[in-house]
Design a protein around this motif. Structure first.
Motif, PDB file in Angstrom:
ATOM      1  N   GLN A 298       0.844  -1.193   0.000  1.00 26.04           N
ATOM      2  CA  GLN A 298       0.000   0.000   0.000  1.00 26.04           C
ATOM      3  C   GLN A 298       0.884   1.249   0.000  1.00 26.04           C
ATOM      4  O   GLN A 298       0.900   2.011   0.964  1.00 26.04           O
ATOM      5  N   PRO A 299       1.642   1.488  -1.083  1.00 27.65           N
ATOM      6  CA  PRO A 299       2.609   2.592  -1.094  1.00 27.65           C
ATOM      7  C   PRO A 299       1.977   3.976  -1.012  1.00 27.65           C
ATOM      8  O   PRO A 299       2.585   4.900  -0.460  1.00 27.65           O
ATOM      9  N   GLU A 300       0.753   4.143  -1.547  1.00 24.21           N
ATOM     10  CA  GLU A 300       0.109   5.459  -1.467  1.00 24.21           C
ATOM     11  C   GLU A 300      -0.156   5.835  -0.014  1.00 24.21           C
ATOM     12  O   GLU A 300       0.130   6.963   0.414  1.00 24.21           O
ATOM     13  N   THR A 301      -0.697   4.884   0.749  1.00 24.63           N
ATOM     14  CA  THR A 301      -0.946   5.123   2.171  1.00 24.63           C
ATOM     15  C   THR A 301       0.361   5.359   2.908  1.00 24.63           C
ATOM     16  O   THR A 301       0.448   6.238   3.769  1.00 24.63           O
ATOM     17  N   ALA A 302       1.393   4.585   2.565  1.00 24.26           N
ATOM     18  CA  ALA A 302       2.695   4.741   3.209  1.00 24.26           C
ATOM     19  C   ALA A 302       3.225   6.151   3.016  1.00 24.26           C
ATOM     20  O   ALA A 302       3.661   6.811   3.972  1.00 24.26           O
ATOM     21  N   GLU A 303       3.192   6.657   1.777  1.00 29.37           N
ATOM     22  CA  GLU A 303       3.713   8.002   1.520  1.00 29.37           C
ATOM     23  C   GLU A 303       2.918   9.064   2.269  1.00 29.37           C
ATOM     24  O   GLU A 303       3.496   9.995   2.847  1.00 29.37           O
ATOM     25  N   ARG A 332       7.163   5.903  -3.390  1.00 29.31           N
ATOM     26  CA  ARG A 332       6.914   6.458  -4.728  1.00 29.31           C
ATOM     27  C   ARG A 332       7.328   5.472  -5.811  1.00 29.31           C
ATOM     28  O   ARG A 332       6.660   5.351  -6.848  1.00 29.31           O
ATOM     29  N   LEU A 333       8.408   4.772  -5.557  1.00 32.43           N
ATOM     30  CA  LEU A 333       8.835   3.766  -6.526  1.00 32.43           C
ATOM     31  C   LEU A 333       7.777   2.677  -6.646  1.00 32.43           C
ATOM     32  O   LEU A 333       7.508   2.170  -7.741  1.00 32.43           O
ATOM     33  N   GLY A 334       7.158   2.339  -5.513  1.00 33.62           N
ATOM     34  CA  GLY A 334       6.099   1.350  -5.532  1.00 33.62           C
ATOM     35  C   GLY A 334       4.864   1.801  -6.288  1.00 33.62           C
ATOM     36  O   GLY A 334       4.045   0.981  -6.711  1.00 33.62           O
ATOM     37  N   GLN A 335       4.721   3.117  -6.467  1.00 32.13           N
ATOM     38  CA  GLN A 335       3.601   3.666  -7.228  1.00 32.13           C
ATOM     39  C   GLN A 335       3.966   3.930  -8.689  1.00 32.13           C
ATOM     40  O   GLN A 335       3.159   4.473  -9.441  1.00 32.13           O
ATOM     41  N   GLY A 336       5.207   3.562  -9.069  1.00 29.49           N
ATOM     42  CA  GLY A 336       5.647   3.784 -10.437  1.00 29.49           C
ATOM     43  C   GLY A 336       6.087   5.202 -10.733  1.00 29.49           C
ATOM     44  O   GLY A 336       6.218   5.580 -11.906  1.00 29.49           O
ATOM     45  N   GLU A 337       6.339   5.998  -9.694  1.00 32.46           N
ATOM     46  CA  GLU A 337       6.743   7.396  -9.869  1.00 32.46           C
ATOM     47  C   GLU A 337       8.270   7.496  -9.765  1.00 32.46           C
ATOM     48  O   GLU A 337       8.820   7.878  -8.732  1.00 32.46           O
ATOM     49  N   LEU A 338       8.958   7.176 -10.836  1.00 33.00           N
ATOM     50  CA  LEU A 338      10.419   7.118 -10.811  1.00 33.00           C
ATOM     51  C   LEU A 338      11.033   8.484 -10.524  1.00 33.00           C
ATOM     52  O   LEU A 338      11.940   8.599  -9.676  1.00 33.00           O
ATOM     53  N   ASP A 339      10.575   9.524 -11.205  1.00 31.74           N
ATOM     54  CA  ASP A 339      11.157  10.853 -10.993  1.00 31.74           C
ATOM     55  C   ASP A 339      10.946  11.328  -9.561  1.00 31.74           C
ATOM     56  O   ASP A 339      11.863  11.875  -8.934  1.00 31.74           O
ATOM     57  N   GLY A 340       9.743  11.123  -9.048  1.00 30.14           N
ATOM     58  CA  GLY A 340       9.475  11.517  -7.665  1.00 30.14           C
ATOM     59  C   GLY A 340      10.306  10.716  -6.678  1.00 30.14           C
ATOM     60  O   GLY A 340      10.761  11.247  -5.658  1.00 30.14           O
TER      61      GLY A 340
END
Length: 395
Positions: A298-303, A332-340
């Motif tokens: 649950q990377p969104e919740t984690a962030e 963010r990496l878990g959400q596919g947001e490489l730049d972030g």
């Protein structure tokens, strides 16, 4: 795990009788090599022997645990019943209450220094203070109350030295300090410090991937202090148990314990808190809980949770800020947001330049290892230039 022939050869080199190798499964019998006698009585004499033996533990640089889950939990269980068996005594030269005051003040200063610069820098300082406390205990003459305060200080110094060793990646040394600290806490009949030691033993096992062992240690700590103890401390124990359940793959238990943790936090009374819990924040915004949600997919919740917690962390908690940015990068990496993710990773690296903590570097390496090919190599070189500069770069 070495084959039995190799274990017997190692035991012979360390002058450990073969019967101990047969009795204790690997790596448990190693503790005999450095004088940690787990089965010794829980009394003042063996508490002092353990304290005296712990002052050289920092020389042990092994990066693996030497106690199995069963032995660590047996140690916790023995500590939990030990105070009823303690007999106190006094001996030596006079130690005034002012000396105990000074030792306690130094301990509090170490806590805050560790927040700023990390465990590696603080370990030698903690050992120096521990030597003083052991010298006072072994050679001093004091009242019963001063004696108890000195044992509490020795327990806290062992707790802190173990934490600093753990943060520096010296896991076997950390176990040795915590073993001595539990004995000192038992001698002083001080369950709070003992529970804090068990909680850090539990965190060490969580980082080592032993979620179930961590849960067992945390439950022992919780049962020992009892429901009437500081709710802030109970919130801490629950928060760390959330990540332990996540490591064990127990999502439902993690959610249940987090709800319980925030409940304790909402009903806390700060006037009941021990001084050492000053750093605690609302459980759901702690880095450990955020890492748990990342582990549970649950990377969104984690962030979101870690970001909320970061807003409360000032520059007085520089290591936490580095760990927080690293955890956000992973989320963010878990959400596919490489730049972030790379942006957060660079923020972590910039702050890490002033921190001396192997635990921080290990977390940053874990993030780097998950980057795609070319990005991984480029980012590693960039980060290494900041946190691992060559001698020429340092000059």
């Amino acid at each position: 795990m070495p084959e039995m022939a190799a274990q017997l050869a190692l035991a012979a080199e360390l002058k450990i009788p073969p019967c101990h190798v047969q009795k204790w499964p690997w790596p448990d019998w190693l503790h005999i090599a450095y004088g940690v006698e787990l089965e010794r009585p829980w009394d003042m004499h063996w508490a002092l022997m353990a304290l005296m033996g712990s002052v050289d533990a920092a020389m042990d640089r092994r990066r693996f645990l030497t106690l199995s889950q069963e032995s660590a939990c047996a140690l916790a269980g023995a500590w939990a019943i030990a105070p009823e068996q303690i007999v106190r005594g006094t001996f030596g030269k006079r130690v005034d209450p002012e000396v105990a005051d000074w030792v306690e003040t130094r301990i509090a200063e170490l806590w805050h220094l560790d927040d700023l610069v990390g465990g590696e820098c603080c370990l030698d300082l903690a050992v120096a203070e521990l030597r003083l406390a052991v010298r006072l205990l072994s050679r001093g003459l004091y009242s019963g109350e001063v004696e108890r305060r000195l044992y509490i200080s020795a327990a806290e110094l062992c707790r802190f030295a173990g934490w600093a060793a753990f943060d520096a990646g010296r896991h076997a040394a950390a176990e040795r300090y915590w073993h001595a600290g539990l004995r000192a806490a038992a001698t002083a009949a001080e369950p709070g410090v003992g529970a804090y030691i068990l909680s850090q033993m539990a965190m060490q096992r969580t980082y080592a991937g032993d979620g179930h062992g961590s849960v067992r240690l945390l439950k022992t700590a919780r049962e020992k202090v009892g429901p009437g103890y500081s709710r802030t401390v109970h919130a801490m124990l629950d928060a760390w148990q959330v990540r332990a359940h996540a490591v064990a793959g127990e999502a439902r238990e993690a959610a249940r314990v987090l709800l319980q943790a925030d409940g304790h936090w909402g009903r806390r009374r700060p006037d009941e808190d021990p001084p050492w819990i000053y750093w605690m924040r609302r459980p759901s915004t702690t880095i450990e809980v955020g890492m748990a949600f990342s582990r549970l997919g649950q990377p969104e919740t984690a962030e979101e949770l870690i970001s909320d917690g970061m807003a409360e962390r000032t520059s007085d908690y520089e290591r936490d800020r580095v760990l927080g940015w690293t955890a956000i990068a992973l989320a963010r990496l878990g959400q596919g947001e490489l730049d972030g993710a790379l942006t957060a990773g660079r923020q972590a690296a910039a702050a890490a330049a002033s921190i001396d903590s192997s635990r921080v570097l290990d977390e940053m390496d874990a993030f780097t290892s998950r980057l795609p090919g070319k990005d991984r190599e480029a980012f590693k070189a960039e980060i290494d230039a900041i946190v691992r500069p060559s001698p020429a770069d340092a000059e």
